[in-house]
Design an enzyme around this catalytic site. Structure first.
Site, short mmCIF file in Angstrom:
data_model
loop_
_atom_site.label_atom_id
_atom_site.label_comp_id
_atom_site.label_asym_id
_atom_site.label_seq_id
_atom_site.Cartn_x
_atom_site.Cartn_y
_atom_site.Cartn_z
N GLU A 1 -12.02 20.97 -2.44
CA GLU A 1 -12.10 21.61 -1.12
C GLU A 1 -11.67 20.60 -0.07
OE1 GLU A 1 -16.10 23.06 -0.71
OE2 GLU A 1 -15.86 24.43 -2.42
N GLY B 1 -13.49 16.25 -2.79
CA GLY B 1 -12.50 16.00 -3.85
C GLY B 1 -13.14 15.18 -4.96
N SER B 2 -13.18 13.86 -4.75
CA SER B 2 -13.80 12.99 -5.76
C SER B 2 -15.26 13.38 -5.98
CB SER B 2 -13.75 11.53 -5.31
OG SER B 2 -12.42 11.13 -5.12
N GLU C 1 -8.76 17.15 -19.71
CA GLU C 1 -7.84 17.15 -18.57
C GLU C 1 -7.29 15.73 -18.36
OE1 GLU C 1 -9.42 18.64 -14.87
OE2 GLU C 1 -7.57 18.18 -13.80
N GLN D 1 14.46 0.62 -9.78
CA GLN D 1 15.07 -0.63 -9.29
C GLN D 1 16.35 -0.94 -10.08
OE1 GLN D 1 13.97 -2.13 -6.66
NE2 GLN D 1 15.21 -3.99 -6.68
N GLY E 1 19.55 0.55 -8.95
CA GLY E 1 20.10 0.19 -7.65
C GLY E 1 20.01 1.36 -6.68
N GLY E 2 21.00 1.47 -5.79
CA GLY E 2 20.99 2.52 -4.76
C GLY E 2 20.99 3.92 -5.35
#
Ligand SMILES: Cc1cc2nc3c(=O)[nH]c(=O)nc-3n(C[C@H](O)[C@H](O)[C@H](O)COP(=O)(O)OP(=O)(O)OC[C@H]3O[C@@H](n4cnc5c(N)ncnc54)[C@H](O)[C@@H]3O)c2cc1C
Length: 368
Positions: free
Chosen positions: A116, A120-121, A233, A327, A330-331
């Site tokens: 909600e 959460g936790s 889960e 990584q 690269g680009g």
């Protein structure tokens, strides 16, 4: 054999449409029906309820296929290995006969609504209220971050039937959304990754369901039921993590063998080889640990602490692997047309949902 079949299904039926699903921020309902017809929904449910009569190993094979093909926004893992088991384990005979065959065919799409805006936790803080009124419950409250939230028409709702009793006043109630009034879907939330999944807000405004929709023989069992099912889960998040890490490594090895810089292939740089050697070693260790968890889980012996270790360690590993692999692209790794970019975005949430990795460490820490 099931893995091969699931892999082909994901590659042939889901992957070609996946960009559209990401754009629409939801997988087509027709894909669910196709998965049902192919026997990929409720693989671990008994045949008498329309399932395939398998175990978690079968669910694992299907989720691994999803991860290896890279269509991880297709939320059938949650439907199969989280929602259906609640009904199998805590449902009455009548409930199982009513819901499981329709979950297995894809007529019903499952979701579980725990979180909600303010809880959460700490699920004890759930505010959604289910008040008994004759032979009905009247449910009011709001949920957020719910996987499959736009499509789901069978939702297990975590409610308080007796707020004064805290955790012991928590009950799980099934809402068949096609049959009720007062249920509203909110926003399909704008996420940084897992774009193909319709993670949503849900609102319950005096939604009335029969008391026969309570899971379990009496009220107040919800928290115990959640605690019993959360290990599966968590293990399932580990399944996605190891499969996605393996996919990232395989894609990156292919890429660096093709790409050239300074007159040589990127794989020929010692840094590339060392990085990939480290990742391959860690993924191999992760795979052995994961397989051992599955073996123990099927034998009925996977304790919640080890399941928490699997969730936290494997999702951390996934995050590290996709980052290092990006990584090495690269680009191009930053460009959405390369699958590693999407995998990097999708990986982030694995450390957050299903109980954050901090909560996993808290649980492990408490057991020391
Ligand atoms: C894409 C997506 C899908 C999701 N699907 C579902 C779903 O299908 N159903 C559902 O019910 N929920 C779902 N969730 C919700 C998810 O499980 C929660 O977001 C998660 O449990 C964390 O809760 P929170 O967001 O309220 O964070 P908080 O609880 O507010 O946590 C914030 C931070 O505080 C830390 N923290 C909290 N308590 C402690 C503590 N005791 N010690 C140390 N650190 C702590 C957390 O680790 C985190 O870093 C989904 C979330 C996302 C993003």
């Amino acid at each position: 054999m099931l893995y091969d079949m699931a892999n082909r299904f994901m590659a042939d039926e889901i992957a070609p449409h996946y960009d559209t699903y990401e754009k629409n921020e939801v997988v087509d309902r027709s894909a669910w029906k196709k998965a049902g017809a192919a026997g990929l929904l409720c693989a671990s449910m008994p045949e008498q309820y329309g399932g395939a009569g398998g175990s978690f190993a079968h669910e694992s094979a299907i989720i691994e296929a999803i991860g290896h093909v890279g269509v991880d926004g297709f939320g059938i893992g949650l439907h199969n290995a989280i929602v259906a088991p609640y009904i199998l384990h805590y449902g009455s005979e009548e409930q199982k006969e009513r819901w499981l065959p329709r979950l297995a065919s894809g007529e019903l799409i499952g979701a579980i609504a725990m979180t909600e805006p303010g809880a959460g936790s700490d699920l004890q803080g759930v505010k959604t209220r289910a008040e008994r009124d004759g032979n009905q419950y009247r449910i009011s409250g709001s949920k957020t971050f719910i996987t499959n939230g736009q499509l789901a028409n069978l939702i297990i709702v975590v409610t308080k039937t007796d707020p004064a009793k805290g955790a012991k006043g928590t009950s799980l109630i099934v809402v068949e959304t096609d049959e009720v009034e007062g249920f509203e879907r909110g926003r399909n939330l704008d996420k940084i990754g897992l774009k193909a999944n319709d993670t949503s807000e849900l609102f319950f405004n005096e939604v009335r369901v029969p008391t026969a929709n309570l899971l379990g023989s009496e009220e107040g069992q919800g928290f115990i039921q959640l605690m019993q099912q959360l290990p599966q889960e968590r293990l399932m998040i580990g399944t996605t993590a190891i499969a996605m890490a393996e996919r990232a490594l395989a894609l990156t090895i292919d890429y660096v063998k093709e790409r050239k810089a300074f007159g040589q292939k990127v794989i020929d740089f010692q840094n590339t080889q060392f990085k990939l050697a480290e990742l391959k070693t860690e993924i191999t260790i992760g795979r052995v640990f994961y397989n051992d968890c599955v073996r123990r889980h099927i034998a009925g012996g996977l304790d919640p602490i080890t399941a928490s270790m699997a969730k936290y360690w494997l999702s951390d590993l996934q995050g590290k692997v996709v980052d290092e692999c990006l990584q090495l692209h690269g680009g191009y790794g930053y460009m959405n047309e390369y699958p590693i970019a999407r995998m990097w975005r999708d990986a982030r949430v694995q450390r957050i949902y299903g109980g954050t990795n901090e909560i996993m460490k808290l649980l492990i820490g408490r057991s020391l």
